[in-house]
Motif scaffolding. Sequence first.
Motif, PDB file in Angstrom:
ATOM      1  N   LEU A   5      34.629  35.787  33.863  1.00  0.00           N
ATOM      2  CA  LEU A   5      33.696  36.400  34.808  1.00  0.00           C
ATOM      3  C   LEU A   5      34.250  36.372  36.225  1.00  0.00           C
ATOM      4  N   GLY A   6      34.900  35.259  36.579  1.00  0.00           N
ATOM      5  CA  GLY A   6      35.479  35.156  37.904  1.00  0.00           C
ATOM      6  C   GLY A   6      36.556  36.203  38.127  1.00  0.00           C
ATOM      7  N   SER A   7      37.415  36.364  37.142  1.00  0.00           N
ATOM      8  CA  SER A   7      38.500  37.347  37.246  1.00  0.00           C
ATOM      9  C   SER A   7      37.939  38.761  37.364  1.00  0.00           C
ATOM     10  N   LYS A   8      36.950  39.065  36.552  1.00  0.00           N
ATOM     11  CA  LYS A   8      36.359  40.408  36.547  1.00  0.00           C
ATOM     12  C   LYS A   8      35.670  40.728  37.866  1.00  0.00           C
ATOM     13  N   ASN A   9      35.021  39.734  38.440  1.00  0.00           N
ATOM     14  CA  ASN A   9      34.183  39.982  39.619  1.00  0.00           C
ATOM     15  C   ASN A   9      34.886  39.751  40.948  1.00  0.00           C
ATOM     16  N   THR A  10      36.181  39.406  40.918  1.00  0.00           N
ATOM     17  CA  THR A  10      36.933  39.226  42.166  1.00  0.00           C
ATOM     18  C   THR A  10      38.237  40.017  42.115  1.00  0.00           C
ATOM     19  N   SER A  11      38.174  41.197  41.563  1.00  0.00           N
ATOM     20  CA  SER A  11      39.394  41.957  41.246  1.00  0.00           C
ATOM     21  C   SER A  11      39.940  42.793  42.396  1.00  0.00           C
ATOM     22  N   ASN A  12      39.206  42.932  43.494  1.00  0.00           N
ATOM     23  CA  ASN A  12      39.648  43.876  44.529  1.00  0.00           C
ATOM     24  C   ASN A  12      40.203  43.208  45.790  1.00  0.00           C
ATOM     25  N   ASN A  13      40.510  41.888  45.709  1.00  0.00           N
ATOM     26  CA  ASN A  13      41.023  41.203  46.891  1.00  0.00           C
ATOM     27  C   ASN A  13      41.839  39.986  46.463  1.00  0.00           C
ATOM     28  N   PRO A  14      42.701  39.463  47.340  1.00  0.00           N
ATOM     29  CA  PRO A  14      43.579  38.350  46.970  1.00  0.00           C
ATOM     30  C   PRO A  14      42.964  36.970  47.205  1.00  0.00           C
ATOM     31  N   TYR A  15      41.682  36.907  47.580  1.00  0.00           N
ATOM     32  CA  TYR A  15      41.081  35.633  47.973  1.00  0.00           C
ATOM     33  C   TYR A  15      40.143  35.052  46.910  1.00  0.00           C
ATOM     34  N   GLN A  16      40.009  35.725  45.777  1.00  0.00           N
ATOM     35  CA  GLN A  16      39.030  35.339  44.750  1.00  0.00           C
ATOM     36  C   GLN A  16      37.615  35.281  45.347  1.00  0.00           C
ATOM     37  N   ILE A  17      37.323  36.283  46.132  1.00  0.00           N
ATOM     38  CA  ILE A  17      35.986  36.499  46.695  1.00  0.00           C
ATOM     39  C   ILE A  17      35.328  37.623  45.891  1.00  0.00           C
ATOM     40  N   SER A  18      34.048  37.485  45.603  1.00  0.00           N
ATOM     41  CA  SER A  18      33.372  38.499  44.792  1.00  0.00           C
ATOM     42  C   SER A  18      33.549  39.883  45.411  1.00  0.00           C
ATOM     43  N   ASN A  19      33.722  40.877  44.558  1.00  0.00           N
ATOM     44  CA  ASN A  19      34.013  42.234  45.018  1.00  0.00           C
ATOM     45  C   ASN A  19      32.970  42.751  46.005  1.00  0.00           C
ATOM     46  N   LYS A  20      31.702  42.519  45.686  1.00  0.00           N
ATOM     47  CA  LYS A  20      30.633  43.026  46.550  1.00  0.00           C
ATOM     48  C   LYS A  20      30.673  42.357  47.913  1.00  0.00           C
ATOM     49  N   PHE A  21      30.840  41.026  47.922  1.00  0.00           N
ATOM     50  CA  PHE A  21      30.901  40.296  49.187  1.00  0.00           C
ATOM     51  C   PHE A  21      32.099  40.762  50.012  1.00  0.00           C
ATOM     52  N   TYR A  22      33.229  40.945  49.335  1.00  0.00           N
ATOM     53  CA  TYR A  22      34.430  41.399  50.046  1.00  0.00           C
ATOM     54  C   TYR A  22      34.218  42.790  50.649  1.00  0.00           C
ATOM     55  N   ASP A  23      33.669  43.700  49.861  1.00  0.00           N
ATOM     56  CA  ASP A  23      33.485  45.082  50.333  1.00  0.00           C
ATOM     57  C   ASP A  23      32.530  45.149  51.529  1.00  0.00           C
ATOM     58  N   THR A  24      31.466  44.376  51.485  1.00  0.00           N
ATOM     59  CA  THR A  24      30.429  44.502  52.508  1.00  0.00           C
ATOM     60  C   THR A  24      30.648  43.592  53.720  1.00  0.00           C
ATOM     61  N   ARG A  25      31.217  42.401  53.490  1.00  0.00           N
ATOM     62  CA  ARG A  25      31.285  41.419  54.568  1.00  0.00           C
ATOM     63  C   ARG A  25      32.697  41.193  55.121  1.00  0.00           C
ATOM     64  N   ILE A  26      33.715  41.413  54.292  1.00  0.00           N
ATOM     65  CA  ILE A  26      35.074  41.065  54.705  1.00  0.00           C
ATOM     66  C   ILE A  26      35.911  42.295  55.068  1.00  0.00           C
ATOM     67  N   ALA A  27      35.990  43.244  54.159  1.00  0.00           N
ATOM     68  CA  ALA A  27      36.897  44.378  54.339  1.00  0.00           C
ATOM     69  C   ALA A  27      36.746  45.089  55.685  1.00  0.00           C
ATOM     70  N   PRO A  28      35.512  45.340  56.160  1.00  0.00           N
ATOM     71  CA  PRO A  28      35.384  46.073  57.432  1.00  0.00           C
ATOM     72  C   PRO A  28      35.973  45.344  58.638  1.00  0.00           C
ATOM     73  N   VAL A  29      36.100  44.021  58.555  1.00  0.00           N
ATOM     74  CA  VAL A  29      36.573  43.252  59.718  1.00  0.00           C
ATOM     75  C   VAL A  29      37.731  42.320  59.360  1.00  0.00           C
ATOM     76  N   GLU A  30      38.355  42.543  58.214  1.00  0.00           N
ATOM     77  CA  GLU A  30      39.337  41.593  57.691  1.00  0.00           C
ATOM     78  C   GLU A  30      40.465  41.302  58.674  1.00  0.00           C
ATOM     79  N   SER A  31      41.032  42.318  59.278  1.00  0.00           N
ATOM     80  CA  SER A  31      42.191  42.106  60.154  1.00  0.00           C
ATOM     81  C   SER A  31      41.855  41.232  61.358  1.00  0.00           C
ATOM     82  N   SER A  32      40.633  41.310  61.827  1.00  0.00           N
ATOM     83  CA  SER A  32      40.235  40.523  63.006  1.00  0.00           C
ATOM     84  C   SER A  32      39.965  39.064  62.675  1.00  0.00           C
TER      85      SER A  32
END
Length: 417
Positions: A256-283
Amino acid sequence: MSKKKLFMAIGPLMVAICLVIVLLFSPFKWTSRPSEKAIHQSASSMSINVIKGNSLKNTAMGTGKYLPFFGSSELSRINALHPSVLAQKYQRDYEPFLLGAPGTQSLAQFLMIQSMGKELTNKQVVFIISPQWFVKEGVSDAMFSLYYSPLQTYQWVLTHKEDSEASRYTAQRLLDFSSVKSDTLLNKVLQKMADGEELSSTDIKGATFQHNLFSQEDHLFSKFAVRSKQKRIDKAEKQLPNVYNDEQLDQLAVQLGSKNTSNNPYQISNKFYDTRIAPVESSLENSQKKFNYLNSPEYADFQLVLNQMAKENIKPLFVIPPVNKKWSDYTGVSQEMLKDFSIKIKQQLTSQGFKTIADYTDQNDVDYFMEDTIHLGWRGWLALDEDLQAFLKTNPSVHYEIDNDRYLTTDWQEYHP
């Protein structure tokens, strides 16, 4: 519009308002017991009115069927390995009662625990300590005010009238917040308590009236706006094997962890990454190098929790989650600082007799232990479940030696191991 039509239009509303006023200010206490269904729904709701009220959670604790989980936002992360899901699937003899929400910290937890009083005496509980609570300013005014309970605060005033170091600290600390200072009567009473003065009979009568008023309101309205997470729990349960098996559950957690953290290198849930991290990741790269959880008034606020637990001889399992190392390496949060936090908070616990601690600080780089940056995930919940079952079977005897002379001081708040 004729008077008759006007009355027909607004009459029912006026009657309803008058009825509510009569019920609130009635000298009779409306103490109808919440239904089992209402209690069950509230157990997973994490609703503000459940946290701020007494009726639902206190009744639940009195049944002996519910195990309180004190914490904050991690409790809302429902997945197949969440405590509520595991307890339901494997028909445990308890149901978790989730007491916390995003932003609840030690002061809110203290007020909740003292409001349950004897309902928690000699009972086992789970208390999750988030390192992120222990920032330099402590809990913010906005977050405290969101979960501030006048009912529980007046209850504390009426049951802690005796002067003590803890009561003086509590009163002074509560006066730091706008939601408390805006209450003229409470502001006056707490100032007296902070100064070590005895409350007058007028003070006590006023506090009693306010407590009764908020108690009536709680009994009347506590069951409204309770949003149970039962559908999410039922859905997650279907993913579990029929028989509890450590190895199978760990394999499922990894899957489940692998399936749900597939879009980032931090093992952060895909939804959390898309909404909270990706828009401001570089900063955010190296943006948290100065984070420090070793200097905070939260340590003294947390001491109030320990005071209350000792008073009621509560038997807690304390849980210290890690911070996702893959993410902290990117943002620069010091792992040494987090280890020092673990040392400091465990010293505060163990030196006073609180010795049952599940410290996961060194699990920060275990795959899928976390769901996002700071919240327990699939393997994290599973690790907690294993520790929890051992804790419940042991039901350890406790002996507390509270040291407020040390742990309520600014010296301790600023102490670095």
